[in-house]
Design an enzyme around this catalytic site. Structure first.
Site, short mmCIF file in Angstrom:
data_model
loop_
_atom_site.label_atom_id
_atom_site.label_comp_id
_atom_site.label_asym_id
_atom_site.label_seq_id
_atom_site.Cartn_x
_atom_site.Cartn_y
_atom_site.Cartn_z
N GLY A 115 0.66 -1.20 -0.07
CA GLY A 115 0.06 0.13 -0.07
C GLY A 115 0.87 1.33 0.02
O GLY A 115 1.82 1.38 0.61
N GLY A 182 18.96 -10.04 21.29
CA GLY A 182 20.14 -10.89 21.19
C GLY A 182 20.09 -11.84 22.55
O GLY A 182 20.59 -12.93 22.19
N VAL A 261 21.36 -5.40 17.00
CA VAL A 261 21.45 -4.06 17.71
C VAL A 261 20.29 -3.44 17.82
O VAL A 261 20.21 -2.32 18.14
CB VAL A 261 22.56 -3.44 16.99
N GLY A 262 19.07 -3.95 17.40
CA GLY A 262 17.71 -3.39 17.56
C GLY A 262 17.09 -3.11 16.03
O GLY A 262 17.18 -3.71 15.21
N HIS A 441 -1.40 -18.41 46.75
CA HIS A 441 -0.11 -19.00 47.27
C HIS A 441 -0.34 -20.71 46.82
O HIS A 441 -1.59 -21.47 46.83
CB HIS A 441 -0.37 -19.16 48.82
#
Length: 457
Positions: A115, A182, A261-262, A441
């Site tokens: 698009g 990473g 690295v992102g 619990h």
């Protein structure tokens, strides 16, 4: 060239786009959803879901290998990578089909194609032009590939998509980047027997995580070698050269090198450059209602650059849809609160968090109190993971008012526990409020309760 009219056009079928389309469709709006690839975007096809499918399988293997202390012995357990990949593919195809079914049920029209946003109210796909009162931009993000000498056109270097598709488990894996992507891949392949080295230029992994717990997470990934404060200088085949913390030049050799690295917002190639849309390399500019500077044009998800997480994209999509349906929706809380987006790392051990870290809160000038409790205070944690397993919960709070400012959790079920902390920050609860909550619990979530009672307020 023909033209078809809709109430809303959504450009991009990832989490933010498809959830917005679905919500608007159920509200009886005539919605068009445009996606160039498969529905689900990066998250479902080459991100969140396939990595969790493989991590889940790897954790099953790892747990079986180390279950002797619990009286479970599996001496002949093996890994079949091809079968793991088939499991991953089946998981993805099932969920992609589910998204398609959900859009169909909502009455959304889905068009496959690239698009092009032509300005407010107009999107073109091939020779077909579509018009609508509202347009939602949800074009996602792409991996960052830094200009490291030797990285380009190197068959040994892959991004996360490429690593998901490898045909065999590498004997040695080098990971450039110690963030979420990473670490998850490092943990995955370390559990499967790879020799893994993570090279990170910052002083600690997961930069948005509390420093104390980030260090504990790193130590918990005992089968992974970390080179912190190290800068990669070149890649020669599978040899990664880097400048180490002490200034010396070092190298590590691997069959596969992951560039992690992102990611960066995908703001090119679909019309942002030519329509007056306010954007930069950091993303499309939006306000808390997901409005752009153009009338009736909205942006959601990674393309905004505000939070590159699928669950953040979901919420952005819902907020855009709500404000399209009702201009006063923001008065009811339908606006983005950027400080209440949780994050999670699905490594082994897991980690998750939300809100401000201790260092961030102090930088903001807050009167800061902190408390950290170990994982072994949870009976379930000990029963399932053991006393010595990495685990902790850290609360950051305003020492004057007791308001909770941030929560970090490390260890078993961290990703399933953090949603409760999301509610705490969304409703601005205090340490005193947390003490009144009843936790089932035994659960790992009780660590939040233990931390609340240990806080000095």
């Amino acid at each position: 060239m023909s033209e078809t009219n809709f109430d809303v056009i959504v450009l991009g079928g990832g989490p933010g786009g498809y959830i917005a389309a679905e919500r608007l469709g159920h509200a009886k709006k005539k919605v068009l959803l445009i996606e160039a690839e498969a529905l689900g975007g990066t998250c479902l096809n080459v991100g969140c879901i396939p990595t969790k499918a493989l991590l889940g399988a790897a954790k099953t293997y790892d747990h079986a290998r180390h279950a002797g202390a619990q009286g479970v012995h599996a001496p002949d357990i093996t890994v079949d990578w091809a079968e793991m990949q088939a499991w991953k593919a089946k998981t993805v195809s099932t969920l992609v089909g589910g998204v398609g079914a959900a859009e169909k049920k909502a009455g959304v029209t889905v068009v496959k194609g690239h698009g092009r946003f032509d300005g407010p109210g107009r999107v073109t796909v091939g020779e077909e032009t579509y018009s609508a009162r509202h347009v939602i931009l949800a074009t996602g993000s792409v991996p960052v590939m830094p200009p490291i000498p030797g990285a380009a056109d190197n068959p040994a270097v892959v991004d996360s998509t490429g690593l998901l598709a490898i045909e065999e488990i590498p004997a040695r894996l080098a990971v450039i980047g110690g963030g979420v992507i990473g670490l998850e891949f490092a943990s995955l392949f370390a559990m499967l027997g790879s020799e893994v080295t993570v090279i990170e230029m910052l002083p600690e992994i997961v930069p948005f995580m509390d420093d104390d717990l980030a260090a504990q997470l790193r130590k918990g990934l005992a089968d992974v070698s970390f080179q912190l404060e190290s800068r990669v200088t070149a890649i020669d085949g599978g040899v990664v050269r880097y400048s180490a913390k002490d200034g010396s030049e070092q190298s590590v050799e691997a069959e596969v090198v992951l560039m992690a690295v992102g990611r960066r917002p995908a703001v090119q190639g679909w019309g942002a450059e030519n329509t007056g849309l306010e954007h930069s390399g950091k993303g499309v500019v939006v306000d808390e209602r997901m409005r752009t500077n153009l009338p009736n044009v909205w942006a959601v998800g990674d393309v905004t650059g505000r939070s590159l997480l699928a669950h953040a994209a979901y919420r952005m999509g819902e907020i855009a849809a709500a404000n399209i349906l009702d201009p006063d929706a923001h008065l009811r809380g339908e606006r983005m609160r950027w400080n209440t987006i949780p994050w999670a790392v699905y490594s082994n051990p897991e980690a998750a968090g939300i809100g401000a870290t201790e260092s961030q809160a102090r930088a903001e000038g807050r009167a800061v109190g902190t408390v950290t409790v170990p994982g072994y205070l949870s009976g379930r944690f000990v029963a399932e993971a053991g006393v010595k397993a990495p685990g902790a919960c850290k609360l950051v709070y305003d020492s004057t008012t007791g308001q909770v400012l941030g929560v970090n959790v490390l260890g078993t079920y961290a990703s399933e526990t953090i949603w409760g902390a999301s509610v705490v920050l969304e409703t601005e609860l205090s340490i005193h409020d947390l003490r009144q909550v009843v936790y089932p619990h035994p659960t790992v979530s009780e660590l939040i309760r233990e931390a609340a009672w240990a806080a000095q307020v």
